[in-house]
Write an enzyme that holds these catalytic residues in place. Structure first.
Site, PDB file in Angstrom:
ATOM      1  N   GLU A   1       6.645  16.027  -9.886  1.00 47.25           N
ATOM      2  CA  GLU A   1       8.385  16.647 -10.773  1.00 47.25           C
ATOM      3  C   GLU A   1       8.366  15.695 -12.019  1.00 47.25           C
ATOM      4  O   GLU A   1       8.073  15.829 -13.173  1.00 47.25           O
ATOM      5  CB  GLU A   1       9.398  15.991 -10.460  1.00 47.25           C
ATOM      6  CG  GLU A   1      10.491  16.589  -9.079  1.00 47.25           C
ATOM      7  CD  GLU A   1      11.507  15.854  -8.710  1.00 47.25           C
ATOM      8  OE1 GLU A   1      12.172  15.273  -9.373  1.00 47.25           O
ATOM      9  OE2 GLU A   1      11.324  15.965  -7.219  1.00 47.25           O
TER      10      GLU A   1
ATOM     11  N   ASP B   1      -0.901   1.957  -0.665  1.00 44.46           N
ATOM     12  CA  ASP B   1      -2.077   1.043   0.316  1.00 44.46           C
ATOM     13  C   ASP B   1      -1.876   1.044   2.138  1.00 44.46           C
ATOM     14  O   ASP B   1      -1.062   1.922   2.463  1.00 44.46           O
ATOM     15  CB  ASP B   1      -1.673  -0.341   0.434  1.00 44.46           C
ATOM     16  CG  ASP B   1      -1.889  -1.304   0.813  1.00 44.46           C
ATOM     17  OD1 ASP B   1      -2.870  -2.119   0.430  1.00 44.46           O
ATOM     18  OD2 ASP B   1      -1.619  -1.804   2.214  1.00 44.46           O
TER      19      ASP B   1
HETATM   20  C1  NOJ Z   1      -5.121  -3.099   1.565  1.00 41.33           C
HETATM   21  C2  NOJ Z   1      -5.359  -4.076   0.429  1.00 41.33           C
HETATM   22  O1  NOJ Z   1      -6.063  -4.110  -0.349  1.00 41.33           O
HETATM   23  C3  NOJ Z   1      -5.758  -5.503   1.207  1.00 41.33           C
HETATM   24  O2  NOJ Z   1      -5.262  -6.529  -0.390  1.00 41.33           O
HETATM   25  C4  NOJ Z   1      -3.810  -6.091   2.079  1.00 41.33           C
HETATM   26  O3  NOJ Z   1      -4.372  -7.443   2.085  1.00 41.33           O
HETATM   27  C5  NOJ Z   1      -3.756  -5.405   2.837  1.00 41.33           C
HETATM   28  N1  NOJ Z   1      -3.842  -3.564   2.716  1.00 41.33           N
HETATM   29  C6  NOJ Z   1      -2.826  -5.044   3.954  1.00 41.33           C
HETATM   30  O4  NOJ Z   1      -1.498  -5.019   2.657  1.00 41.33           O
END
Ligand code: NOJ
Length: 535
Positions: free
Chosen positions: A255, A213
């Site tokens: 790994e 993310d």
């Molecule tokens: C991207 C994620 O897809 C989204 O849903 C989220 O609100 C933000 N990153 C923050 O983690």
């Protein structure tokens, strides 16, 4: 299922996989409490196997107060009790693998929940403590310290809210998203070590990959300079130190034969490709394609740029039309402005769903014919539209943090319809689901679409089954009139998409494999229709 060609090893599955994004909370409700769960996913694995997907990507399923749909993680080693248990997750991973479906989990390294033990300890420990060094705590500016430490903007589009929150003890802490998502300090070795341990924890449990993310936001300039001064490099986007982090992650993944997909939103193609060097991430989401309008020239540019930027680093492209953050495809393509942009989302945009659906069907065939991996967001295979959520039921912080200007992302997160005649369209809930389903949801139900050879679900199933016809070779554009995209894959099938108002004559072929809609009486391809041909 996307069978590897002889030239492609099984360990290269991710290079051409079809990956289904599961938003657990809305997939299927196994225990009937109104929230989707792991039992619901386990019960429907045969559905995903029949659809033909190679892998599932789960948005965060860990313990979380769900202030941002689970992207506020309180404990990576515990499944949120609303979804199930760790033992169930392990069973799910194993059962899916038996059906040929791999599992990808979502790691959110930029921030944690304010309920994470580290943040709670940092609050308790007070200013200047080593516990606070795991985050970005700073004194405020101004004579009384009551001004935020810098001027950084929120990373929630449309939000005018500050990215700093002040505590009663006077310190401020940084959160690029909501105040419940404090940013971690990636210059701290403990933060790095913990994330490598988390990767191992999930790889040990059999996951095949990890989605990262906000992958380009982790590293921060330690001076936290104001943006108004236009510092270079950027103080928190795409900093060079990040590559060292991902190189060490890659050593862990190797790994286990694990793979990464990064959420990397960067306009600069060369900077984007740096994340995909052979010792870093395997893949990253292709947001240029996702945001591209329904326009032949723009799509062709996006495809060419994507392939060109991936080529030097030898990474496969990914193709994505929607996800849990953006307007559903059939709705977006049914609007006057068919591009996706967080900045232009608004309530009440007029939408022609029949038009949008026709285009989304053609777009499905276009994206499934391109070289690389494809991400499919749950409900996309049903042609679900973006739902209008009554404002008193909206949960997404994007709505609240934009003071209600942005409708938020709940409209693409509505519980799935499985059975037309069952309560809550067969989602499994005995009580009102966590988000309301629109009245016409039963008409999109899986059981109904399975019976209909012309449904979106039937199209996706057929297309995924036929996708190996394209092979793994490169793409060559074929001559075509304005508004028509036509390409061949080396030793593979042809794909033609007509975005022009006049019907298109198909190139020479031995067989029509599939089309997103009927051809006209003269065998030509009508507007907003795609066809797959065997040469
Ligand atoms: C991207 C994620 O897809 C989204 O849903 C989220 O609100 C933000 N990153 C923050 O983690």
């Amino acid at each position: 299922m996307g069978q590897p060609t002889p030239a492609q090893k099984d360990s290269d599955w991710w290079r051409s996989a079809v990956i289904y994004q599961v938003y657990v909370r809305s997939f299927a409700d196994g225990d009937g409490d109104g929230t989707g769960d792991l039992a619901g996913v386990r019960g429907n694995l045969p559905y995903l196997a029949e659809l033909g997907v190679d892998a599932m990507w789960f948005t965060p399923w860990y313990l979380s107060p769900l202030k941002d749909g689970g992207y506020d993680v309180a404990d990576y080693r515990t499944i949120d009790p609303a979804f199930g248990t760790l033992a169930e997750a392990e069973k799910l991973i194993a059962e899916a693998r038996e059906l040929g479906i791999r599992t990808i989990v979502d790691i959110v390294p930029n921030h944690v929940s304010d309920q994470h033990p580290w943040f709670r300890s940092a609050l308790a420990a007070g200013p200047g403590s080593p516990e606070r060094e795991l985050f970005h705590f700073r004194p405020g500016r101004g004579p009384h310290g009551d001004l935020p430490p810098n001027d950084w903007p929120s990373q929630f589009a449309g939000s005018t809210e500050p990215v700093w929150t002040r505590l009663p003890d006077g310190d401020w802490y940084l959160h690029l998203f909501t105040p419940e998502q404090p940013d971690l300090n990636w210059a701290h070795p403990v933060v790095r070590q913990e994330h490598e341990d988390i990767l191992r924890f999930w790889f040990e449990r059999g996951v095949a990959g990890v989605r990262i993310d906000s992958a380009a936001l982790l590293a921060k300039d330690p001076d936290l300079p104001d943006l108004a001064t236009d510092p270079r490099p950027h103080p928190f986007v795409d900093r060079d130190e990040l590559h060292d982090v991902y190189r060490s992650w890659r050593r862990v993944a190797d790994e286990y034969d694990g793979v990464f997909v990064g959420e990397v939103w960067l306009p600069d193609a060369e900077r984007f490709a740096r994340y995909l060097r052979p010792d870093e991430l395997h893949t990253a989401f292709n947001f240029s394609f996702l945001t591209c309008p329904w326009d032949a020239g723009r799509l062709r540019d996006s495809i060419d740029t994507t392939l060109a930027e991936h080529a030097p680093v030898g990474a496969p492209a990914t193709w994505v039309l929607c996800n849990h953050d953006v307007t559903r495809t059939v709705t977006r393509y049914g609007r006057e402005d068919t591009a996706f942009d967080f900045a232009t989302k608004a309530f009440g945009t007029p939408t022609d769903l029949a038009l949008g659906t026709r285009r989304a069907r053609a777009a499905a065939l276009l994206s499934l014919a391109l070289p690389g991996a494809l991400y499919l967001y749950q409900g996309e295979e049903l042609g679900l539209p973006e739902a209008d959520i009554p404002v008193d039921r909206i949960q997404d912080p994007m709505y609240f943090r934009s003071q209600g200007a942005d409708p938020g992302r709940d409209g693409c997160r509505v519980p799935l319809p499985w059975a037309a005649g069952a309560p809550y369209a067969g989602f499994g809930a005995r009580e009102e689901p966590w988000l309301p389903q629109p009245a016409d949801w039963p008409s999109y139900a899986v059981d109904r679409q399975k019976q209909d050879p012309h449904s979106m679900l039937s199209l996706y199933r057929e297309a995924i089954a036929l996708r190996p016809e394209f092979g793994n070779g490169p793409l060559t554009w074929l001559p075509a009139p304005d508004g028509v995209l036509a390409f061949a894959r080396a030793d593979g099938a042809l794909c033609v998409v007509n975005l022009a108002a006049t019907p298109a004559v198909l190139p020479a072929h031995s067989r029509l494999l599939l089309s997103s809609g009927p051809l006209d009486d003269a065998g030509r391809l009508p507007e907003d229709t795609a066809a797959w041909l065997r040469p």
